[in-house]
Motif scaffolding. Structure first.
Motif, PDB file in Angstrom:
ATOM      1  N   ARG A   1      34.640  33.570  36.685  1.00  0.00           N
ATOM      2  CA  ARG A   1      34.297  34.524  37.879  1.00  0.00           C
ATOM      3  C   ARG A   1      35.746  34.930  38.507  1.00  0.00           C
ATOM      4  O   ARG A   1      35.695  36.139  38.995  1.00  0.00           O
ATOM      5  N   ALA A   2      36.560  34.060  38.798  1.00  0.00           N
ATOM      6  CA  ALA A   2      37.828  34.496  39.428  1.00  0.00           C
ATOM      7  C   ALA A   2      38.706  35.000  38.334  1.00  0.00           C
ATOM      8  O   ALA A   2      39.764  35.818  38.733  1.00  0.00           O
ATOM      9  N   ASP A   3      38.367  35.244  37.253  1.00  0.00           N
ATOM     10  CA  ASP A   3      39.318  35.731  36.129  1.00  0.00           C
ATOM     11  C   ASP A   3      38.518  36.758  35.319  1.00  0.00           C
ATOM     12  O   ASP A   3      37.839  36.522  34.256  1.00  0.00           O
ATOM     13  N   ARG A   4      38.310  37.962  36.027  1.00  0.00           N
ATOM     14  CA  ARG A   4      37.346  39.083  35.284  1.00  0.00           C
ATOM     15  C   ARG A   4      38.086  39.806  34.341  1.00  0.00           C
ATOM     16  O   ARG A   4      38.582  41.185  34.974  1.00  0.00           O
ATOM     17  N   PRO A   5      38.129  39.711  33.188  1.00  0.00           N
ATOM     18  CA  PRO A   5      38.933  40.518  32.176  1.00  0.00           C
ATOM     19  C   PRO A   5      38.301  42.013  32.195  1.00  0.00           C
ATOM     20  O   PRO A   5      38.764  42.860  31.861  1.00  0.00           O
ATOM     21  N   ASP A   6      36.990  42.057  32.201  1.00  0.00           N
ATOM     22  CA  ASP A   6      36.356  43.344  32.291  1.00  0.00           C
ATOM     23  C   ASP A   6      36.129  44.169  33.662  1.00  0.00           C
ATOM     24  O   ASP A   6      35.457  45.226  33.682  1.00  0.00           O
ATOM     25  N   GLY A   7      36.655  43.419  34.642  1.00  0.00           N
ATOM     26  CA  GLY A   7      36.305  44.246  36.255  1.00  0.00           C
ATOM     27  C   GLY A   7      37.467  43.403  37.000  1.00  0.00           C
ATOM     28  O   GLY A   7      38.661  43.103  36.596  1.00  0.00           O
ATOM     29  N   THR A   8      36.954  43.568  38.372  1.00  0.00           N
ATOM     30  CA  THR A   8      37.783  43.107  39.357  1.00  0.00           C
ATOM     31  C   THR A   8      36.855  42.305  40.405  1.00  0.00           C
ATOM     32  O   THR A   8      35.836  42.748  40.607  1.00  0.00           O
ATOM     33  N   MET A   9      37.594  41.529  40.905  1.00  0.00           N
ATOM     34  CA  MET A   9      37.316  40.675  42.142  1.00  0.00           C
ATOM     35  C   MET A   9      38.102  40.859  43.358  1.00  0.00           C
ATOM     36  O   MET A   9      39.225  40.599  43.331  1.00  0.00           O
ATOM     37  N   ILE A  10      37.553  41.548  44.332  1.00  0.00           N
ATOM     38  CA  ILE A  10      38.282  41.903  45.654  1.00  0.00           C
ATOM     39  C   ILE A  10      37.830  40.927  46.803  1.00  0.00           C
ATOM     40  O   ILE A  10      36.557  40.744  47.002  1.00  0.00           O
ATOM     41  N   VAL A  11      38.785  40.451  47.625  1.00  0.00           N
ATOM     42  CA  VAL A  11      38.506  39.287  48.450  1.00  0.00           C
ATOM     43  C   VAL A  11      38.970  39.949  49.911  1.00  0.00           C
ATOM     44  O   VAL A  11      40.400  40.650  49.810  1.00  0.00           O
ATOM     45  N   ALA A  12      38.604  39.643  51.035  1.00  0.00           N
ATOM     46  CA  ALA A  12      39.278  39.754  52.230  1.00  0.00           C
ATOM     47  C   ALA A  12      39.607  38.402  52.692  1.00  0.00           C
ATOM     48  O   ALA A  12      39.017  37.473  52.608  1.00  0.00           O
ATOM     49  N   VAL A  13      40.988  38.184  53.141  1.00  0.00           N
ATOM     50  CA  VAL A  13      41.388  36.782  53.297  1.00  0.00           C
ATOM     51  C   VAL A  13      41.899  37.031  54.787  1.00  0.00           C
ATOM     52  O   VAL A  13      42.707  37.867  55.383  1.00  0.00           O
ATOM     53  N   ASP A  14      41.501  36.154  55.693  1.00  0.00           N
ATOM     54  CA  ASP A  14      42.006  36.069  57.275  1.00  0.00           C
ATOM     55  C   ASP A  14      43.362  35.321  57.317  1.00  0.00           C
ATOM     56  O   ASP A  14      43.859  35.041  56.151  1.00  0.00           O
ATOM     57  N   ASP A  15      44.034  35.366  58.479  1.00  0.00           N
ATOM     58  CA  ASP A  15      45.046  35.023  58.763  1.00  0.00           C
ATOM     59  C   ASP A  15      45.281  33.615  58.701  1.00  0.00           C
ATOM     60  O   ASP A  15      46.252  32.858  58.508  1.00  0.00           O
ATOM     61  N   ALA A  16      44.000  32.907  58.451  1.00  0.00           N
ATOM     62  CA  ALA A  16      44.313  31.288  58.014  1.00  0.00           C
ATOM     63  C   ALA A  16      43.930  31.119  56.529  1.00  0.00           C
ATOM     64  O   ALA A  16      43.976  29.839  56.211  1.00  0.00           O
ATOM     65  N   GLY A  17      43.907  32.103  55.834  1.00  0.00           N
ATOM     66  CA  GLY A  17      43.878  31.969  54.215  1.00  0.00           C
ATOM     67  C   GLY A  17      42.269  31.985  53.822  1.00  0.00           C
ATOM     68  O   GLY A  17      41.932  31.807  52.592  1.00  0.00           O
TER      69      GLY A  17
END
Length: 138
Positions: free
Chosen positions: A51-67
């Protein structure tokens, strides 16, 4: 959105964080997804790595200042046609909603779709999910 919140493509080695944010999303909004918390909690590590390695797409995350991942959304081929992209699995942590994070994730997915040559992008939303419908209409 905090100036220190990052909205970016997930890295392949962040599969544990992907697992955490997805399970939090399923616990928070069980009716909003096509999967259950119990089923995905039982998935092996290899499934999360894929899931973290989407060769046919993308996964976008929002990460806070604590990671910590506080939002997520994926883009990939639409289920019925390869000419269109689709947004999947959108979620923002309840404590971080109303700060523009959802819009930022959608923008990044739309940028990916344009760059990948898709003609259009679409999504599905659960009936009655007013906040999500309002986000997508904007």
């Amino acid at each position: 959105m905090s100036p220190r919140t990052q909205i970016r493509t997930v890295r392949r080695d962040e599969w544990r964080e992907v697992r955490d944010v997805r399970l939090r999303a399923l616990a928070d909004a069980p009716d909003a997804f096509g999967a259950t918390l119990a089923d995905e909690d039982a998935d092996p590590d290899e499934a999360w790595q894929r899931r973290a390695d989407r060769p046919d797409g993308t996964m976008i995350v929002a990460v806070d200042d604590a990671g910590r991942f506080i939002g997520v959304g994926s883009g990939g081929p639409a289920p019925d046609t390869r000419d269109f992209a689709a947004i999947y699995g959108m979620w923002v942590d309840p404590a971080s909603r109303g700060q523009g994070i959802g819009e930022g994730i959608i923008r990044q997915i739309a940028d990916w779709a344009r760059g990948a040559g898709y003609e259009a992008i679409g999504l599905g939303v659960t009936i009655g999910n007013g906040p999500a419908i309002a986000l997508y209409e904007r």
